[in-house]
Enzyme design. Structure first.
Site, mmCIF file in Angstrom:
data_model
loop_
_atom_site.group_PDB
_atom_site.id
_atom_site.type_symbol
_atom_site.label_atom_id
_atom_site.label_comp_id
_atom_site.label_asym_id
_atom_site.label_seq_id
_atom_site.Cartn_x
_atom_site.Cartn_y
_atom_site.Cartn_z
ATOM 1 N N SER A 124 0.932 -1.405 -0.028
ATOM 2 C CA SER A 124 0.029 0.008 -0.019
ATOM 3 C C SER A 124 0.905 1.252 0.053
ATOM 4 O O SER A 124 1.516 1.347 0.827
ATOM 5 C CB SER A 124 -0.843 -0.121 1.244
ATOM 6 O OG SER A 124 -1.387 1.265 1.581
ATOM 7 N N MET A 176 -11.486 -6.312 5.779
ATOM 8 C CA MET A 176 -10.457 -5.143 6.491
ATOM 9 C C MET A 176 -10.042 -5.813 7.723
ATOM 10 O O MET A 176 -10.897 -6.483 8.585
ATOM 11 C CB MET A 176 -11.276 -3.934 6.704
ATOM 12 C CG MET A 176 -11.509 -2.998 5.479
ATOM 13 S SD MET A 176 -10.114 -2.399 4.349
ATOM 14 C CE MET A 176 -9.137 -1.799 5.650
ATOM 15 N N ASP A 234 -6.190 -6.302 4.659
ATOM 16 C CA ASP A 234 -5.726 -5.126 4.450
ATOM 17 C C ASP A 234 -5.467 -4.480 6.177
ATOM 18 O O ASP A 234 -7.002 -4.216 6.603
ATOM 19 C CB ASP A 234 -6.592 -4.382 3.591
ATOM 20 C CG ASP A 234 -6.182 -2.850 3.405
ATOM 21 O OD1 ASP A 234 -5.047 -2.579 3.968
ATOM 22 O OD2 ASP A 234 -6.819 -2.317 2.694
ATOM 23 N N MET A 288 -12.198 3.996 -0.477
ATOM 24 C CA MET A 288 -12.734 4.501 0.947
ATOM 25 C C MET A 288 -13.457 5.835 0.919
ATOM 26 O O MET A 288 -13.010 6.831 1.324
ATOM 27 C CB MET A 288 -11.606 4.320 1.978
ATOM 28 C CG MET A 288 -11.109 3.125 2.411
ATOM 29 S SD MET A 288 -9.568 3.105 3.387
ATOM 30 C CE MET A 288 -8.410 3.129 1.846
ATOM 31 N N ASP A 326 -4.740 3.427 -1.654
ATOM 32 C CA ASP A 326 -5.756 3.722 -0.747
ATOM 33 C C ASP A 326 -6.283 5.309 -0.886
ATOM 34 O O ASP A 326 -5.718 6.205 -0.800
ATOM 35 C CB ASP A 326 -5.403 3.728 0.547
ATOM 36 C CG ASP A 326 -5.071 2.346 1.076
ATOM 37 O OD1 ASP A 326 -6.003 1.482 0.952
ATOM 38 O OD2 ASP A 326 -3.873 1.928 1.297
ATOM 39 N N HIS A 348 -1.262 -1.305 -4.025
ATOM 40 C CA HIS A 348 -2.674 -1.223 -3.683
ATOM 41 C C HIS A 348 -2.647 0.400 -3.317
ATOM 42 O O HIS A 348 -1.578 1.054 -2.637
ATOM 43 C CB HIS A 348 -2.521 -1.720 -2.190
ATOM 44 C CG HIS A 348 -3.892 -1.590 -1.392
ATOM 45 N ND1 HIS A 348 -5.026 -2.462 -1.806
ATOM 46 C CD2 HIS A 348 -4.254 -0.835 -0.380
ATOM 47 C CE1 HIS A 348 -5.983 -2.032 -0.982
ATOM 48 N NE2 HIS A 348 -5.488 -1.277 -0.155
ATOM 49 N N HIS A 368 -8.377 0.860 -3.729
ATOM 50 C CA HIS A 368 -9.358 0.564 -2.731
ATOM 51 C C HIS A 368 -10.143 1.903 -2.393
ATOM 52 O O HIS A 368 -9.218 2.998 -1.865
ATOM 53 C CB HIS A 368 -8.364 -0.087 -1.585
ATOM 54 C CG HIS A 368 -9.150 -0.063 -0.174
ATOM 55 N ND1 HIS A 368 -8.378 -0.256 0.874
ATOM 56 C CD2 HIS A 368 -10.583 0.037 0.027
ATOM 57 C CE1 HIS A 368 -9.597 -0.343 1.784
ATOM 58 N NE2 HIS A 368 -10.674 -0.367 1.370
#
Ligand code: DX5
Ligand code: ZN
Length: 223
Positions: free
Chosen positions: A9, A138, A176, A69, A36, A34, A67
């Site tokens: 990440s 998660m 994750d 969020m 975020d 990854h 990913h």
């Protein structure tokens, strides 16, 4: 056959040297990067968005695992597809229209994942699981890097792997949060196969850190 994949990440990378850090992780054997994206609403923090993804897309061919969020991710999936995402994962908690959002992402020809917060039960996936390439369990509450693995998540991973097997699905199960040398065996043994790691990879020696995790993942090959 399911494959174990390391997904560093970049939230924990040095943003002044993203190209260097990504290159080191990929050269060490990471297959996904990854990414975020945080909106300050679905999670407390704000990370980065489209311009950063567009910039790093120019310097690497590796798989971008995005990913999201963010609240109502369906508003942005097309934009992230255009910026260079190969896979988009949305949170089940962030949309009222999960099935539609999943179809939207698939219509761009991308891989699709659904993420579940630690307290969200697996049964929200009941009528959508067969449509997915990946489920992201998660293993911390989303929002920040460097948090501790929540031990109850091991059982959640195991239950999901059993369910996927019963349905004959070759599902990618991603984990994750808090994944490092001391926790990665638990998740692999329980049935996870895509491991996100931020602080455990982007520390002092990226190659060495990634190498250590990949070495453990190799032990659990075809597990
Ligand atoms: C947390 C993010 C993670 C984070 C993981 O909300 O989704 O991807 O970067 O960081 P570590 O591996 O440091 O827990
Ligand atoms: Zn993440």
């Amino acid at each position: 056959m399911r494959k174990n994949i390391l997904a560093p990440s970049i939230l924990a990378a040095d943003f002044a040297h993203l190209e260097r850090d990504i290159t080191e992780a990929v050269e060490a054997g990471a297959e996904y990067i990854h990414i975020d994206v945080m909106d300050g609403v679905f999670v407390p923090s704000i990370s980065f968005g489209m311009p950063v993804i567009e910039s790093i897309r120019k310097v690497t061919d590796c798989i971008f695992d995005v990913h999201l969020m963010i609240e109502k991710p369906e508003r942005y999936t097309d934009i992230f597809a255009k910026c260079g995402a190969d896979s988009i994962t949305v949170h089940a908690e962030a949309t009222d229209h999960l099935h539609r959002t999943v179809q939207q992402i698939k219509s761009y020809g991308l891989k699709v994942g659904v993420a579940l917060n630690p307290s969200t039960p697996l049964n929200v996936l009941d009528y959508v699981l067969e449509e997915l390439d990946m489920v992201l369990i998660m293993t911390v509450n989303p929002g920040f890097g460097g948090q501790a693995y929540i031990p109850q998540m091991t059982e959640k991973i195991r239950t999901l792997r059993t369910r996927a097997k019963e349905l004959g699905l070759d599902l990618n199960i991603q984990v994750d949060g808090g994944i490092k040398e001391s926790t990665i065996r638990n998740v692999l043994e329980a049935g996870a196969n895509v491991c996100v790691a931020g602080s455990a990879v982007f520390g002092k020696d990226i190659r060495e850190n990634a190498g250590k995790l990949l070495h453990i993942m190799e032990e659990y090959k075809e597990y």
